[in-house]
Write a protein that holds these residues in place. Sequence first.
Motif, mmCIF file in Angstrom:
data_model
loop_
_atom_site.group_PDB
_atom_site.id
_atom_site.type_symbol
_atom_site.label_atom_id
_atom_site.label_comp_id
_atom_site.label_asym_id
_atom_site.label_seq_id
_atom_site.Cartn_x
_atom_site.Cartn_y
_atom_site.Cartn_z
ATOM 1 N N ASN A 111 0.970 -1.251 -0.070
ATOM 2 C CA ASN A 111 0.191 -0.067 0.026
ATOM 3 C C ASN A 111 0.773 1.218 -0.029
ATOM 4 O O ASN A 111 0.217 2.385 0.163
ATOM 5 C CB ASN A 111 -0.859 -0.046 1.162
ATOM 6 N N LYS A 112 2.142 1.063 -0.297
ATOM 7 C CA LYS A 112 2.904 2.150 -0.167
ATOM 8 C C LYS A 112 4.407 2.001 -0.993
ATOM 9 O O LYS A 112 4.469 1.012 -1.228
ATOM 10 C CB LYS A 112 3.568 2.852 0.942
ATOM 11 N N LEU A 113 4.779 2.866 -1.818
ATOM 12 C CA LEU A 113 6.124 2.518 -2.496
ATOM 13 C C LEU A 113 7.094 1.901 -1.721
ATOM 14 O O LEU A 113 7.392 2.143 -0.800
ATOM 15 C CB LEU A 113 6.460 3.824 -3.159
ATOM 16 N N LEU A 114 7.485 0.804 -2.402
ATOM 17 C CA LEU A 114 8.633 0.043 -2.061
ATOM 18 C C LEU A 114 9.747 -0.443 -3.149
ATOM 19 O O LEU A 114 9.067 -0.506 -4.405
ATOM 20 C CB LEU A 114 8.146 -1.279 -1.347
ATOM 21 N N SER A 115 10.944 -0.142 -3.056
ATOM 22 C CA SER A 115 11.680 -0.160 -4.171
ATOM 23 C C SER A 115 13.281 -0.561 -3.593
ATOM 24 O O SER A 115 13.696 -0.469 -2.425
ATOM 25 C CB SER A 115 11.868 1.161 -4.802
ATOM 26 N N THR A 116 14.023 -1.265 -4.480
ATOM 27 C CA THR A 116 15.392 -1.570 -4.068
ATOM 28 C C THR A 116 16.247 -0.564 -4.495
ATOM 29 O O THR A 116 17.427 -0.372 -4.048
ATOM 30 C CB THR A 116 15.997 -2.857 -4.749
ATOM 31 N N VAL A 120 14.831 5.920 -7.004
ATOM 32 C CA VAL A 120 13.391 6.028 -7.317
ATOM 33 C C VAL A 120 12.484 6.618 -5.903
ATOM 34 O O VAL A 120 11.626 7.236 -6.068
ATOM 35 C CB VAL A 120 12.750 4.591 -7.607
ATOM 36 N N LEU A 121 13.112 5.993 -4.660
ATOM 37 C CA LEU A 121 12.453 6.432 -3.622
ATOM 38 C C LEU A 121 12.651 7.922 -3.239
ATOM 39 O O LEU A 121 11.806 8.873 -2.969
ATOM 40 C CB LEU A 121 12.945 5.647 -2.434
ATOM 41 N N THR A 122 13.999 8.393 -3.737
ATOM 42 C CA THR A 122 14.135 9.756 -3.470
ATOM 43 C C THR A 122 13.288 10.767 -4.576
ATOM 44 O O THR A 122 12.844 11.938 -3.826
ATOM 45 C CB THR A 122 15.637 9.985 -3.798
ATOM 46 N N ALA A 123 13.012 10.251 -5.878
ATOM 47 C CA ALA A 123 12.553 11.037 -6.654
ATOM 48 C C ALA A 123 11.028 11.081 -6.285
ATOM 49 O O ALA A 123 9.994 12.067 -6.696
ATOM 50 C CB ALA A 123 12.527 10.299 -8.242
ATOM 51 N N ASN A 124 10.328 10.112 -5.362
ATOM 52 C CA ASN A 124 9.273 10.077 -4.989
ATOM 53 C C ASN A 124 9.005 10.596 -3.362
ATOM 54 O O ASN A 124 7.782 10.202 -2.969
ATOM 55 C CB ASN A 124 8.301 8.682 -5.123
ATOM 56 N N SER A 125 10.043 11.291 -3.102
ATOM 57 C CA SER A 125 9.934 11.750 -1.502
ATOM 58 C C SER A 125 9.527 10.642 -0.496
ATOM 59 O O SER A 125 8.832 11.027 0.476
ATOM 60 C CB SER A 125 8.918 12.858 -1.420
ATOM 61 N N TYR A 181 7.702 -1.629 -6.318
ATOM 62 C CA TYR A 181 6.350 -1.949 -6.173
ATOM 63 C C TYR A 181 5.436 -0.549 -6.092
ATOM 64 O O TYR A 181 5.672 0.108 -5.123
ATOM 65 C CB TYR A 181 6.056 -2.967 -5.251
ATOM 66 N N ASP A 182 4.515 -0.530 -7.051
ATOM 67 C CA ASP A 182 3.829 0.662 -7.020
ATOM 68 C C ASP A 182 2.407 0.473 -6.259
ATOM 69 O O ASP A 182 1.694 -0.372 -6.400
ATOM 70 C CB ASP A 182 3.428 1.098 -8.553
ATOM 71 N N PRO A 183 2.274 1.275 -5.435
ATOM 72 C CA PRO A 183 0.938 1.197 -4.349
ATOM 73 C C PRO A 183 -0.297 1.524 -5.095
ATOM 74 O O PRO A 183 -1.291 1.289 -4.668
ATOM 75 C CB PRO A 183 1.391 2.178 -3.488
ATOM 76 N N SER A 184 -0.301 2.352 -6.205
ATOM 77 C CA SER A 184 -1.370 2.448 -6.787
ATOM 78 C C SER A 184 -1.745 1.166 -7.572
ATOM 79 O O SER A 184 -3.132 1.308 -8.085
ATOM 80 C CB SER A 184 -1.065 3.421 -8.301
#
Length: 388
Positions: A111-116, A120-125, A181-184
Amino acid sequence: MMPHQYTYLFADLRTDRVLAELPLQDVEYSTELNGIGVCTATLPLNRATAPLRPMEATTPTRTVLYIDRDGVIVWAGIVWTRRPLERGGQVYGAALQASELPSYWQYRHVNKLLSTDTAVLTANSANTAYVPAGQRMYGDQAWIVWSLLQYAGADITGAGSIGVDTNPLVAPTGITRTRTYDPSERPVILDLIRQLAAVDNGFDWGIEVGWNANGSRYRRWQVYYPRRGRSAAATGFTWQHGPGGNIIVPDWPEDGTLLATRAIALGQGQGLDVVVGQAEATDLLAAGWPLLETVSKYSGVSEWNTIQSHASADLAAHSTATTTPTFTVLADADPVLGSYTVGDSARFIVDPNPYYPDGVNQELRIATVKVTVSGGGSETVALTCVEA
């Protein structure tokens, strides 16, 4: 052979507190390689079982069933469905259906952005700390599984854990993956684990259950790399259909609808921006087989090399028209039930007959073990197999 002693324990799913030992009937249970085995059973409702509070002990989604065979826990799963059984207008029992413990994560989503990828995380705050405090996943494929399970278990409600030990997952496989993994899309966590495992050079997975020395029970998530189980050379297991053999019924169907000579894998993206991988069985096409396509979608995969590996794995899975054969075997003839597990390979032999004039002698891998328990503890076993 002496009948086997079966005991059926029901416990609270989250705390593992035993609620009751109940006398089940018409029991059938299965274990699957990289899948979810199922148990069906009848719970008698009568004067003998009433003091055990059977309805409280078998509440769907709240209780876990442990099946003990001769002092060894051979199966554990969550009770998901229950319905009354009637005869002559009177309720005489309840029909129970349970699924192995990994089925819990079919009902958990990201339900929220997860990434290795920290970029990607920084770009999406997003929080770049590692899961579960943050949203970054560890890169080894076993650690991605660990990260997903830790994320699920750390839910703010405090109800996201069912007490399955994830510590065995800290051992790395040496294979790193890039995943976002995109939460949308609200992807299902078990689906993500299945997809991660199915890529080329992936892994097998499951939850092991058993007794601890102090009488408590353990539930342990496992990643098996490069595979679960032993080779036929290591086991020496052989099943044979024919005079004096230990196969009662062989069922080895063929289904051309399963064959594919081109596999297409779709990754992350929309429209023309979707990452696409493709693999073709050039040997089959050259030999005269028609072009037959299969398409699969893999959420969260953005790297072309990874999606191409998925396509190659999909092609291998669809490279034959032979469906998974099933053999009904004797439980107490060598190899006896309990000496083998899903993932093990063995040699399966069918003596010559009109359908197989030359007979069959092939190494196969056990994918499912299904046990039917009759009255008195006698058993019938069905082994469903795949190519080794």
